[in-house]
Design a protein around this motif. Sequence first.
Motif, PDB file in Angstrom:
ATOM      1  N   HIS A 153       3.437  19.371  -6.321  1.00 19.36           N
ATOM      2  CA  HIS A 153       2.556  18.744  -7.304  1.00 19.36           C
ATOM      3  C   HIS A 153       1.119  19.266  -7.190  1.00 19.36           C
ATOM      4  CE1 HIS A 153       2.454  16.405  -3.619  1.00 19.36           C
ATOM      5  NE2 HIS A 153       1.283  15.911  -3.975  1.00 19.36           N
ATOM      6  N   ILE A 195       2.310   1.724  -3.451  1.00 19.60           N
ATOM      7  CA  ILE A 195       1.315   2.246  -4.397  1.00 19.60           C
ATOM      8  C   ILE A 195       1.165   3.756  -4.221  1.00 19.60           C
ATOM      9  CG2 ILE A 195      -1.168   2.265  -4.933  1.00 19.60           C
ATOM     10  CD1 ILE A 195      -1.098  -0.812  -4.346  1.00 19.60           C
ATOM     11  N   ARG A 196       1.097   4.210  -2.966  1.00 18.80           N
ATOM     12  CA  ARG A 196       0.998   5.652  -2.692  1.00 18.80           C
ATOM     13  C   ARG A 196       2.246   6.385  -3.194  1.00 18.80           C
ATOM     14  NH1 ARG A 196      -0.252   7.232   3.147  1.00 18.80           N
ATOM     15  NH2 ARG A 196      -0.397   9.250   2.141  1.00 18.80           N
ATOM     16  N   GLN A 197       3.399   5.762  -2.986  1.00 22.81           N
ATOM     17  CA  GLN A 197       4.660   6.380  -3.409  1.00 22.81           C
ATOM     18  C   GLN A 197       4.723   6.485  -4.934  1.00 22.81           C
ATOM     19  OE1 GLN A 197       6.227   7.711  -1.103  1.00 22.81           O
ATOM     20  NE2 GLN A 197       8.310   8.069  -1.724  1.00 22.81           N
ATOM     21  N   GLU A 198       4.251   5.451  -5.632  1.00 28.00           N
ATOM     22  CA  GLU A 198       4.214   5.487  -7.098  1.00 28.00           C
ATOM     23  C   GLU A 198       3.299   6.608  -7.594  1.00 28.00           C
ATOM     24  OE1 GLU A 198       3.030   1.483  -7.996  1.00 28.00           O
ATOM     25  OE2 GLU A 198       5.099   0.747  -7.968  1.00 28.00           O
ATOM     26  N   LYS A 199       2.168   6.797  -6.934  1.00 26.47           N
ATOM     27  CA  LYS A 199       1.250   7.874  -7.307  1.00 26.47           C
ATOM     28  C   LYS A 199       1.906   9.234  -7.068  1.00 26.47           C
ATOM     29  CE  LYS A 199      -3.312   9.889  -6.352  1.00 26.47           C
ATOM     30  NZ  LYS A 199      -2.805  11.242  -6.527  1.00 26.47           N
ATOM     31  N   PHE A 200       2.618   9.373  -5.944  1.00 20.75           N
ATOM     32  CA  PHE A 200       3.312  10.616  -5.626  1.00 20.75           C
ATOM     33  C   PHE A 200       4.350  10.940  -6.709  1.00 20.75           C
ATOM     34  CE2 PHE A 200       6.779  12.660  -2.948  1.00 20.75           C
ATOM     35  CZ  PHE A 200       6.186  13.906  -2.914  1.00 20.75           C
ATOM     36  N   GLN A 231       0.832  -1.214   0.000  1.00 21.43           N
ATOM     37  CA  GLN A 231       0.000   0.000   0.000  1.00 21.43           C
ATOM     38  C   GLN A 231       0.860   1.254   0.000  1.00 21.43           C
ATOM     39  OE1 GLN A 231      -3.316   0.230  -0.485  1.00 21.43           O
ATOM     40  NE2 GLN A 231      -3.133  -1.958  -0.833  1.00 21.43           N
ATOM     41  N   ARG A 278       4.351   9.865  -9.803  1.00 21.93           N
ATOM     42  CA  ARG A 278       3.612  10.187 -11.037  1.00 21.93           C
ATOM     43  C   ARG A 278       3.104  11.634 -10.986  1.00 21.93           C
ATOM     44  NH1 ARG A 278       0.078   6.305 -10.807  1.00 21.93           N
ATOM     45  NH2 ARG A 278      -1.595   7.535  -9.924  1.00 21.93           N
ATOM     46  N   ASP A 279       2.568  12.050  -9.831  1.00 20.42           N
ATOM     47  CA  ASP A 279       2.089  13.433  -9.674  1.00 20.42           C
ATOM     48  C   ASP A 279       3.231  14.428  -9.832  1.00 20.42           C
ATOM     49  OD1 ASP A 279      -0.457  12.455  -9.271  1.00 20.42           O
ATOM     50  OD2 ASP A 279      -0.427  12.747  -7.095  1.00 20.42           O
ATOM     51  N   LYS A 297       5.997  13.940 -11.577  1.00 19.33           N
ATOM     52  CA  LYS A 297       6.392  13.951 -12.996  1.00 19.33           C
ATOM     53  C   LYS A 297       5.390  14.753 -13.834  1.00 19.33           C
ATOM     54  CE  LYS A 297       9.256   9.839 -13.000  1.00 19.33           C
ATOM     55  NZ  LYS A 297       9.447   8.457 -13.457  1.00 19.33           N
ATOM     56  N   ASN A 298       4.119  14.669 -13.470  1.00 18.70           N
ATOM     57  CA  ASN A 298       3.106  15.487 -14.156  1.00 18.70           C
ATOM     58  C   ASN A 298       3.360  16.970 -13.910  1.00 18.70           C
ATOM     59  OD1 ASN A 298       1.767  13.321 -15.305  1.00 18.70           O
ATOM     60  ND2 ASN A 298       0.322  13.126 -13.625  1.00 18.70           N
TER      61      ASN A 298
END
Length: 127
Positions: free
Chosen positions: A115, A74-79, A71, A81-82, A84-85
């Motif tokens: 972000h 997953i949160r770290q991957e979203k962070f 979990q 991605r945000d 990089k956006n």
Amino acid sequence: MEENVRPQYGESDLNEFKEIILKKIQRAQEDLDILNAAYKNDSANGTDDTSPTFKAFEEGAETMAKEANVQLAIRQEKFIRDLKNALLRIENKTYGVCRETGKLIQKERLKLVPHATLSIEAKKKQS
């Protein structure tokens, strides 16, 4: 005839935000690597048959720890991605503009939450 000029941060501000974001991505990636290593580590210590009575408890705790790490990963991957956006928005010169109000997000907020896509004002309206 009045031209629609949208607000945007200057080049020096964008470069400062870019440095902050790149550092955060690097740190977040290091943390993600640690989390991935933790939940993918299935190496046994060769003590599988030494204490069969407590094995069920140990396996349960180990499973819970791995699920927690998944979990977090997953949160770290979203962070990441945000972040990089946010870099893409810097390249597009749209970084720091609130997606709700169209106004510039405060520098202090962007330094803390680089972000962010909403100003404090817009964020409060969502609550």
